[in-house]
Write an enzyme that holds these catalytic residues in place. Structure first.
Site, short mmCIF file in Angstrom:
data_model
loop_
_atom_site.label_atom_id
_atom_site.label_comp_id
_atom_site.label_asym_id
_atom_site.label_seq_id
_atom_site.Cartn_x
_atom_site.Cartn_y
_atom_site.Cartn_z
N GLY A 78 -6.35 0.85 -13.45
CA GLY A 78 -5.13 0.96 -12.70
C GLY A 78 -5.46 1.24 -11.28
N ILE A 79 -4.67 2.31 -10.66
CA ILE A 79 -5.03 2.60 -9.45
C ILE A 79 -6.76 3.02 -8.98
CG2 ILE A 79 -4.32 4.05 -7.38
CD1 ILE A 79 -1.14 3.82 -8.62
N GLY A 87 13.62 12.46 -15.46
CA GLY A 87 12.70 12.30 -16.69
C GLY A 87 11.32 12.60 -16.43
N PRO A 116 1.89 7.31 -4.16
CA PRO A 116 2.48 5.94 -4.51
C PRO A 116 3.77 5.88 -5.03
CG PRO A 116 0.47 6.44 -5.47
CD PRO A 116 0.80 7.55 -4.93
N GLY A 117 4.67 4.79 -4.80
CA GLY A 117 5.84 4.68 -5.55
C GLY A 117 5.41 4.01 -6.97
N ASN A 140 -7.43 11.25 -8.48
CA ASN A 140 -6.58 10.14 -8.93
C ASN A 140 -5.92 10.47 -10.58
OD1 ASN A 140 -5.53 7.30 -8.93
ND2 ASN A 140 -6.85 7.25 -10.62
N ALA A 141 -6.73 10.96 -11.28
CA ALA A 141 -6.29 10.90 -12.85
C ALA A 141 -4.93 11.65 -12.92
CB ALA A 141 -7.41 11.72 -13.70
N GLY A 142 -4.07 11.16 -13.73
CA GLY A 142 -2.82 11.81 -14.06
C GLY A 142 -2.14 11.18 -15.36
N TYR A 165 6.01 16.98 -14.17
CA TYR A 165 5.24 16.11 -13.59
C TYR A 165 5.61 16.08 -11.78
CZ TYR A 165 2.96 11.70 -11.98
OH TYR A 165 2.41 10.76 -11.12
#
Length: 255
Positions: free
Chosen positions: A17-18, A151, A185-186, A90-92, A155
């Site tokens: 991913g990112i 939702g 980021p969006g 970055n990890a999430g 987070y």
């Protein structure tokens, strides 16, 4: 970007991913990249991609919620590549659930990965940066932490806390030339997004609703973010710390 060649970057969640897009871009800028990820096969594949493109990289498998494991992984990468100049947190992880239907176990998992994980990484890396007199930390936060996201309540709270944490630590270590900034980021087209919205007709409805809310008429792609990360890691951003930058196609506009 100025001043990146031959420096070392460490990217958590850097195998997909990112994170993968960031790892590859920093390697293109001449940095040696340490890829940290839970997925050994994906991490090895990311490093191989970087090397095939002429870059330098290595990886460690690590769970960022384990502080002792984080310290060991950072030490191992630095032994192989050199002292870390840039840390990209970055990890999430998240999964969409109405808050009133969630449980304490779920909350703790979200907090451990999205808030305590970056704290573990930052403490392990910035200690050395401060002693050496320089470094950059870039948090991949989220616009959920700036405006909230239904939702994604816990987070969103973690990402808001991350932004505040980065600002506060930026003040503490500014005189050590350690700069901390956040990129928000969006909605982004990644495997994590697929897991988040699901597939089939319902998943497509959620994606379409996201697109309708973005002035530029699309959701993000992983390659929309690495340029800003490279800038913040570089000498071009040497007078910039404690800042939060949204990259969301105009979904959120702050000034």
């Amino acid at each position: 970007m100025k001043g990146l060649k031959d420096k070392v970057a460490l990217v958590t969640g850097g195998a997909s991913g990112i994170g993968l897009a960031i790892s590859k871009r920093l390697a293109e800028e001449g940095m040696a990249v340490g890829v940290l990820d839970l997925n050994k096969e994906a991490a090895a594949a990311a490093v191989e991609q970087i090397k095939l493109a002429g870059g330098k990289a290595d990886f460690e498998v690590v769970d960022i919620t384990d502080y002792e494991a984080v310290k060991a992984a950072v030490a191992s990468i630095e032994a192989k590549l050199g002292p870390v100049w840039t840390l990209v947190n970055n990890a999430g992880w998240d999964t969409p659930t109405a808050f009133l239907k969630t449980t304490p176990d779920f909350w703790q998992k979200i907090v451990n990965i999205n808030y305590l994980g970056p704290i573990h990484m930052t403490h392990a890396v910035v200690t050395g940066m401060a002693q050496r007199g320089g470094g950059r930390v870039i948090f991949i936060a989220s616009d959920a932490g700036r405006v909230g996201s239904s939702g994604e309540v816990v987070y969103s709270g973690c990402k808001g806390a991350t932004i505040a944490f980065a600002k506060a630590l930026a003040r503490e270590v500014a005189r050590n030339n350690v700069l901390l900034n956040c990129v928000c980021p969006g909605p982004t087209n990644t495997p994590a997004m697929d897991a988040f919205v699901g597939t089939g007709e319902q998943g497509e409805k959620i994606r379409n609703a996201m697109v309708r809310g973005v002035p530029l008429g699309r959701i993000g792609e992983p390659d929309d973010y690495p340029g800003m990360v490279a800038f913040l890691a570089s000498d071009d951003a040497s007078f910039m710390t404690g800042q939060t930058v949204s990259i969301s196609g105009g979904l959120t506009m702050h000034g």
